[in-house]
Design a protein around this motif. Structure first.
Motif, PDB file in Angstrom:
ATOM      1  N   GLY A 136       1.125  -1.071  -0.151  1.00 48.53           N
ATOM      2  CA  GLY A 136       0.411   0.138  -0.175  1.00 48.53           C
ATOM      3  C   GLY A 136       0.992   0.966  -0.080  1.00 48.53           C
ATOM      4  O   GLY A 136       1.710   1.155  -0.202  1.00 48.53           O
ATOM      5  N   VAL A 137       0.415   2.268   0.112  1.00 49.54           N
ATOM      6  CA  VAL A 137       0.831   3.199   0.100  1.00 49.54           C
ATOM      7  C   VAL A 137       0.909   4.368   1.877  1.00 49.54           C
ATOM      8  O   VAL A 137      -0.587   4.012   1.974  1.00 49.54           O
ATOM      9  N   THR A 138       1.126   4.846   1.944  1.00 49.89           N
ATOM     10  CA  THR A 138       1.391   5.570   3.294  1.00 49.89           C
ATOM     11  C   THR A 138       1.428   7.323   2.711  1.00 49.89           C
ATOM     12  O   THR A 138       2.560   7.282   3.073  1.00 49.89           O
ATOM     13  N   ILE A 139       1.243   8.072   3.357  1.00 51.20           N
ATOM     14  CA  ILE A 139       1.708  10.079   3.441  1.00 51.20           C
ATOM     15  C   ILE A 139       1.566  10.264   4.636  1.00 51.20           C
ATOM     16  O   ILE A 139       1.072   9.870   5.690  1.00 51.20           O
ATOM     17  N   MET A 140       2.600  10.754   4.455  1.00 47.13           N
ATOM     18  CA  MET A 140       3.530  10.751   6.022  1.00 47.13           C
ATOM     19  C   MET A 140       4.091  11.821   6.834  1.00 47.13           C
ATOM     20  O   MET A 140       4.338  12.919   5.331  1.00 47.13           O
ATOM     21  N   GLN A 141       3.750  11.968   7.537  1.00 51.43           N
ATOM     22  CA  GLN A 141       4.164  13.670   7.504  1.00 51.43           C
ATOM     23  C   GLN A 141       5.591  13.788   8.383  1.00 51.43           C
ATOM     24  O   GLN A 141       6.040  12.483   8.444  1.00 51.43           O
ATOM     25  N   MET A 142       6.823  14.383   7.437  1.00 52.60           N
ATOM     26  CA  MET A 142       8.361  13.855   7.326  1.00 52.60           C
ATOM     27  C   MET A 142       8.599  14.431   8.809  1.00 52.60           C
ATOM     28  O   MET A 142       8.838  15.591   8.937  1.00 52.60           O
ATOM     29  N   ASP A 143       9.671  14.177   9.268  1.00 49.27           N
ATOM     30  CA  ASP A 143      10.593  14.306   9.909  1.00 49.27           C
ATOM     31  C   ASP A 143      12.377  13.667   9.747  1.00 49.27           C
ATOM     32  O   ASP A 143      12.504  13.931   8.600  1.00 49.27           O
ATOM     33  N   GLU A 144      12.871  14.540  10.402  1.00 43.58           N
ATOM     34  CA  GLU A 144      15.051  13.966   9.629  1.00 43.58           C
ATOM     35  C   GLU A 144      14.848  12.583  10.036  1.00 43.58           C
ATOM     36  O   GLU A 144      16.145  12.198   9.558  1.00 43.58           O
ATOM     37  N   GLY A 145      13.662  11.695  10.070  1.00 42.44           N
ATOM     38  CA  GLY A 145      14.376  10.432  10.126  1.00 42.44           C
ATOM     39  C   GLY A 145      14.294   9.268   8.816  1.00 42.44           C
ATOM     40  O   GLY A 145      13.149  10.045   7.861  1.00 42.44           O
ATOM     41  N   LEU A 146      14.610   8.156   8.653  1.00 47.84           N
ATOM     42  CA  LEU A 146      14.376   7.354   7.333  1.00 47.84           C
ATOM     43  C   LEU A 146      12.606   6.795   7.234  1.00 47.84           C
ATOM     44  O   LEU A 146      12.579   5.993   8.294  1.00 47.84           O
ATOM     45  N   LEU A 152      -0.250  10.137   8.293  1.00 46.96           N
ATOM     46  CA  LEU A 152      -1.759  10.435   8.745  1.00 46.96           C
ATOM     47  C   LEU A 152      -2.992   9.677   7.191  1.00 46.96           C
ATOM     48  O   LEU A 152      -3.806  10.008   7.236  1.00 46.96           O
ATOM     49  N   LEU A 153      -2.082   9.025   6.580  1.00 46.81           N
ATOM     50  CA  LEU A 153      -2.944   7.946   5.808  1.00 46.81           C
ATOM     51  C   LEU A 153      -2.554   6.915   5.047  1.00 46.81           C
ATOM     52  O   LEU A 153      -1.522   6.889   4.411  1.00 46.81           O
ATOM     53  N   VAL A 154      -3.154   5.898   5.195  1.00 47.39           N
ATOM     54  CA  VAL A 154      -3.164   4.476   4.297  1.00 47.39           C
ATOM     55  C   VAL A 154      -3.541   3.989   3.980  1.00 47.39           C
ATOM     56  O   VAL A 154      -5.387   3.606   4.102  1.00 47.39           O
ATOM     57  N   ALA A 179      -4.323   9.463  -3.325  1.00 45.56           N
ATOM     58  CA  ALA A 179      -4.425   9.582  -1.279  1.00 45.56           C
ATOM     59  C   ALA A 179      -3.635  10.288  -1.554  1.00 45.56           C
ATOM     60  O   ALA A 179      -4.589  11.749  -0.130  1.00 45.56           O
ATOM     61  N   LEU A 180      -2.673  11.123  -2.282  1.00 43.62           N
ATOM     62  CA  LEU A 180      -2.257  12.398  -2.112  1.00 43.62           C
ATOM     63  C   LEU A 180      -3.458  13.288  -1.818  1.00 43.62           C
ATOM     64  O   LEU A 180      -3.110  14.343  -1.085  1.00 43.62           O
ATOM     65  N   ILE A 181      -3.851  13.476  -2.962  1.00 45.07           N
ATOM     66  CA  ILE A 181      -4.897  14.786  -2.917  1.00 45.07           C
ATOM     67  C   ILE A 181      -6.070  14.028  -1.622  1.00 45.07           C
ATOM     68  O   ILE A 181      -6.564  15.341  -1.876  1.00 45.07           O
ATOM     69  N   GLU A 182      -6.472  13.435  -2.011  1.00 41.57           N
ATOM     70  CA  GLU A 182      -7.052  12.349  -0.470  1.00 41.57           C
ATOM     71  C   GLU A 182      -6.801  13.961   0.784  1.00 41.57           C
ATOM     72  O   GLU A 182      -7.677  14.161   1.671  1.00 41.57           O
ATOM     73  N   GLY A 191      -8.189  19.876   8.666  1.00 40.76           N
ATOM     74  CA  GLY A 191      -7.410  19.086   8.982  1.00 40.76           C
ATOM     75  C   GLY A 191      -7.407  17.665   8.882  1.00 40.76           C
ATOM     76  O   GLY A 191      -7.928  16.918   8.959  1.00 40.76           O
ATOM     77  N   LEU A 192      -5.998  16.687   9.218  1.00 44.61           N
ATOM     78  CA  LEU A 192      -6.081  15.727   9.489  1.00 44.61           C
ATOM     79  C   LEU A 192      -5.168  14.824  10.274  1.00 44.61           C
ATOM     80  O   LEU A 192      -4.445  15.021  10.954  1.00 44.61           O
TER      81      LEU A 192
END
Length: 329
Positions: A136-146, A152-154, A179-182, A191-192
C-alpha cells in the motif's frame, strides 16, 4: 470551500510523476518542482531529464535541480516561495530540518509501503520478495528520520501470487496520487489526524542490486518464485545456462511430479506445457515452474512459445546455474 494550497513538489522517477500528475489535475497550485539534476542515460550517455522534470516542463512549471538542500542559498530560495506545504515523492535528496520547517504545513511524503514495514529504498520489490500478502501507500508527515514520521493516511492493495514488481509499482503509483489529493483536501480544510508509527514491525527495504538477481537453486522454490516476480522488470532474475544467461520473468513454486527422479538443484526436469521445471532446495526436492523467460539475444516469451521455438535448449537433465561450490550466496 477552503482555499487551494500552494504546493512545492519534490520527486524524480516515474512513481513520483504519477503523484505530480494527480496534483496538477487537482485544484491545488503547484508553485515549483524540485527534482534531481539531469543524469546520463542510454547508450549515448546523454544528459536526460527525470520523468518529473519532463512532466513539469510540459506544464510550464518552474523546475529547480539543486545538488543538495543543505546550502543556505538553496534554503533561502525555497523559503521565498512561501509554500503552504511541500510534497516529497521518491525525490532522492535528504531534507534538512530547515527545509522540513519552512512550509506552513510542513512536508508530506508518499511512501510505497504500509509503514513501518519496508522503510527505505526498495519497498515495492522487498514486499513481494518477502512474500507479503498486501502492500500500500502511506502519506506521512516527514521528520528527520528515514521514513519515521507520523502517518496521516494509509491505502492498501493485495499482492497476489502473480504480482510483479512492475505491476505493484504502477498500482501503488496510481494509489499514491489519489491518496495524496485526499490528504491535501483534508489538510486544507478541517485537518487530518496523525498517528505515530508502531514501534513493532519495523523492516528496512535495502536498495536493489544487479548482483542479487542471480538465483541460487539450493534455495526453496517459493523463495525463488517470489524473487523472480519482485525483480521483474528490474534487475531481472537470471541464472547461468552453460555459457549463456537465462532471464526469468515469471515463476511459481510447485510440488514434484510422481514421475520426477531425485535431482540436484538447478536440474531441468520434464517440462509442463507452459512451464520449465527446475529442481530446487538443498536436496532438489522442490520445483520452480518458470512460465516466462528470455534467452540471450531473444525476446521475453511465454515458456509455452519458447519451448516450441527452442526446445533444444531445455533438455531434461541439463543443469542450470553454477556448480554448488560456485553458487551465489
Amino acid at each position: 470551500m477552503s482555499r487551494p494550497l500552494r504546493v512545492i513538489f519534490a520527486g524524480t522517477p516515474d512513481f513520483a510523476a504519477e503523484s505530480l500528475s494527480a496534483l496538477l489535475a487537482s485544484r491545488h497550485d503547484v508553485i515549483a518542482v524540485y527534482t534531481q539534476p539531469d543524469r546520463p542515460a542510454g547508450r549515448g550517455r546523454k544528459l536526460t531529464p527525470s520523468p518529473v522534470k519532463a512532466l513539469a516542463m510540459t506544464h510550464g512549471l518552474p523546475v529547480l535541480q539543486p545538488e543538495t538542500l543543505k546550502a543556505p542559498e538553496v534554503q533561502a530560495e525555497l523559503a521565498a516561495l512561501e509554500a503552504d506545504i511541500m510534497v516529497v515523492v521518491a525525490y532522492g535528496l535528504i531534507l534538512p530540518r530547515a527545509v522540513l520547517d519552512t512550509p506552513r504545513l510542513g512536508c508530506l511524503n508518499v511512501h510505497a509501503s504500509l509503514l513501518p514495514r519496508w522503510r527505505g529504498a526498495a519497498p515495492i520489490q522487498r514486499a513481494i520478495e518477502a512474500g507479503d500478502s498486501e502492500s500500500g501507500v502511506t502519506i506521512m508527515q516527514m521528520d528527520e528520520g528515514l521514513d519515521t514520521g507520523d502517518m496521516l493516511l494509509v491505502k492498501r492493495t493485495p499482492i497476489t501470487e502473480t504480482t510483479t514488481g512492475g505491476e505493484l509499482h504502477d498500482t501503488l503509483a496510481s494509489l499514491g496520487g489519489k491518496a495524496l489529493i485526499e490528504a491535501l483536501e483534508a489538510l486544507s480544510g478541517e485537518g487530518l489526524a496523525t498517528a505515530p508509527q508502531p514501534a513493532e514491525g519495523i523492516t528496512y527495504a535495502a536498495k536493489l542490486s544487479k548482483a542479487e538477481a542471480e538465483l541460487d537453486f539450493r534455495r526453496p522454490a517459493g523463495e525463488l518464485a517470489a524473487r523472480v516476480r519482485a525483480f521483474n522488470p528490474w534487475p531481472v532474475a537470471w541464472c547461468p545456462m552453460g555459457e549463456d544467461r537465462l532471464r526469468l520473468l515469471m515463476a511459481r513454486a510447485t510440488l514434484p511430479a510422481p514421475h520426477d527422479l531425485p535431482a540436484r538443484p538447478g536440474t531441468l526436469l520434464a517440462p509442463e506445457a507452459d512451464a520449465l521445471r527446475i529442481a530446487c532446495g538443498e536436496a532438489g526436492d522442490q520445483v520452480l515452474a518458470v512460465t516466462r523467460a528470455q534467452l540471450p539475444g531473444g525476446k521475453a516469451m511465454e515458456v509455452r512459445e519458447l519451448l516450441k521455438a527452442r526446445s533444444d535448449r531445455f533438455t531434461p537433465g541439463f543443469r542450470l546455474g553454477h556448480n554448488d561450490e560456485e553458487a551465489p550466496a
